[in-house]
Structure formats: C-alpha cells, structure tokens
Enzyme design. Sequence first.
Site, PDB file in Angstrom:
ATOM      1  N   ASP A 166     -91.779 -91.253   2.030  1.00  0.00           N
ATOM      2  CA  ASP A 166     -90.559 -91.058   2.792  1.00  0.00           C
ATOM      3  C   ASP A 166     -90.036 -92.414   3.238  1.00  0.00           C
ATOM      4  O   ASP A 166     -90.704 -93.436   3.109  1.00  0.00           O
ATOM      5  CB  ASP A 166     -90.733 -90.076   3.945  1.00  0.00           C
ATOM      6  CG  ASP A 166     -91.634 -90.568   5.063  1.00  0.00           C
ATOM      7  OD1 ASP A 166     -91.960 -91.766   5.111  1.00  0.00           O
ATOM      8  OD2 ASP A 166     -92.009 -89.753   5.907  1.00  0.00           O
ATOM      9  N   ASP A 181     -85.782 -86.941   3.832  1.00  0.00           N
ATOM     10  CA  ASP A 181     -85.956 -88.269   3.227  1.00  0.00           C
ATOM     11  C   ASP A 181     -87.296 -88.377   2.505  1.00  0.00           C
ATOM     12  O   ASP A 181     -87.823 -89.462   2.325  1.00  0.00           O
ATOM     13  CB  ASP A 181     -85.834 -89.362   4.293  1.00  0.00           C
ATOM     14  CG  ASP A 181     -86.949 -89.310   5.331  1.00  0.00           C
ATOM     15  OD1 ASP A 181     -87.467 -88.220   5.608  1.00  0.00           O
ATOM     16  OD2 ASP A 181     -87.301 -90.380   5.865  1.00  0.00           O
ATOM     17  N   ASP A 191     -76.660 -89.719   3.889  1.00  0.00           N
ATOM     18  CA  ASP A 191     -76.528 -89.114   2.562  1.00  0.00           C
ATOM     19  C   ASP A 191     -76.295 -90.172   1.478  1.00  0.00           C
ATOM     20  O   ASP A 191     -76.861 -90.094   0.383  1.00  0.00           O
ATOM     21  CB  ASP A 191     -75.379 -88.097   2.540  1.00  0.00           C
ATOM     22  CG  ASP A 191     -75.686 -86.833   3.323  1.00  0.00           C
ATOM     23  OD1 ASP A 191     -76.845 -86.641   3.741  1.00  0.00           O
ATOM     24  OD2 ASP A 191     -74.752 -86.028   3.523  1.00  0.00           O
ATOM     25  N   ASN A 222     -79.174 -92.120  10.325  1.00  0.00           N
ATOM     26  CA  ASN A 222     -78.429 -90.908  10.688  1.00  0.00           C
ATOM     27  C   ASN A 222     -77.937 -90.965  12.135  1.00  0.00           C
ATOM     28  O   ASN A 222     -76.790 -90.614  12.422  1.00  0.00           O
ATOM     29  CB  ASN A 222     -79.295 -89.666  10.493  1.00  0.00           C
ATOM     30  CG  ASN A 222     -79.306 -89.172   9.075  1.00  0.00           C
ATOM     31  OD1 ASN A 222     -78.445 -89.505   8.280  1.00  0.00           O
ATOM     32  ND2 ASN A 222     -80.308 -88.383   8.740  1.00  0.00           N
TER      33      ASN A 222
END
Length: 184
Positions: A59, A102, A76, A67
């Site tokens: 990840d 993620d 995104d 974010n």
Amino acid sequence: FIPYLLCIFLYHTIKNLNRLLNINRRISALTGLPGNVQIQAEMKKRLLNKEDFSMMYFDLDNFKAVNDNYGHGEGDLLLKAVANVLTRSVRQTDLVGRMGGDEFIVYLTNVSNKKTAEKVAAKLCTAVSALSLEKEEWSDITASFGVAFGDSNSTWSSLYHQADVALYNAKEKGKNQYCIYSGE
C-alpha cells in the site's frame, strides 16, 4: 398500479447496482486493473497449474494525507499513476491488481527465488516513490511492500496473510521498503 411499477423499477435498479458492484470488484473502475475477486480467481487458477511465483502486497505510505489535504480527486489521480507505473514495471506475464483503496498486489510468474523477487520489489519501490517528484501534492508518497512465495501447496489465504505480515514489517521498519515473509 403505481406501487407495482415502483417495485419493478426498484427491483431493476438494485439488480443493475449489484451488477455494477460485482464488475467493480472484478475490475477497478478507477485504475482498470483487476480487482479483488478477479485477482483471487486468477491466483487460484495459477496455483492449480502448479506455477511457482512471488506475491507482493503493498500500500501507499502517506496516501491519506493526499486525500485529506488535496481531495479525493487528487488521490484518484495518484492511484491511476501508480497503476500505470506498476503495469509498465513488470512483465506481461505478471499480474497487477488493485485490492481496494490504496492497496495493490503483484504476482510475479515463475519467480520463486528471493534474489529476483528482491530486485523487482526494489524496482517497484523506486518506481512508486519516483511519483513523489511528479507533483507537489504527491511529495510524500512512497510504498511499503510485503513479499511472499507461492508454490503448488499454497493457498490464497495463506499467501495473502504472509504478504500482509511482511507488509506491516516493512511499515514498522520505517516505510518505503519491502520485507520478505520469513515466518511469524
């Protein structure tokens, strides 16, 4: 008559939503990579074919900050960029997928030795962290990888667990690196 039409409409709407949700679990709509369901199915097929491989589960480090500070649209864009970097960095015979959020997974076909897996893991770590140079919003992005090895006796759940344990070892050691699963 209207309640009947409303019921039919709701039934078809729910049916279509369920179909879309299942598609998204098979293919990530955002990245175009195989999703969780598709990854598991492909991996189980490869196990039945008695293929040896390495499984890398990883990840993004500091993704939540992207974010939170710049919005989900920026997050995104980063996920799409990661997907592109991954698919360009491995062979066509390897499988790259997005587990969700993620979290990503990479299966290296016919890679069962530690040295080769380490070389690829280091390459992917570098490739993902290079994204931090592309945009100021991504400046703290790196990745932590967990690596496990599969053979004909492996199961999806055992490999996933091993790679997950190795991933958290990488995070505990300071992130932006990979760890090979070595037993608990």
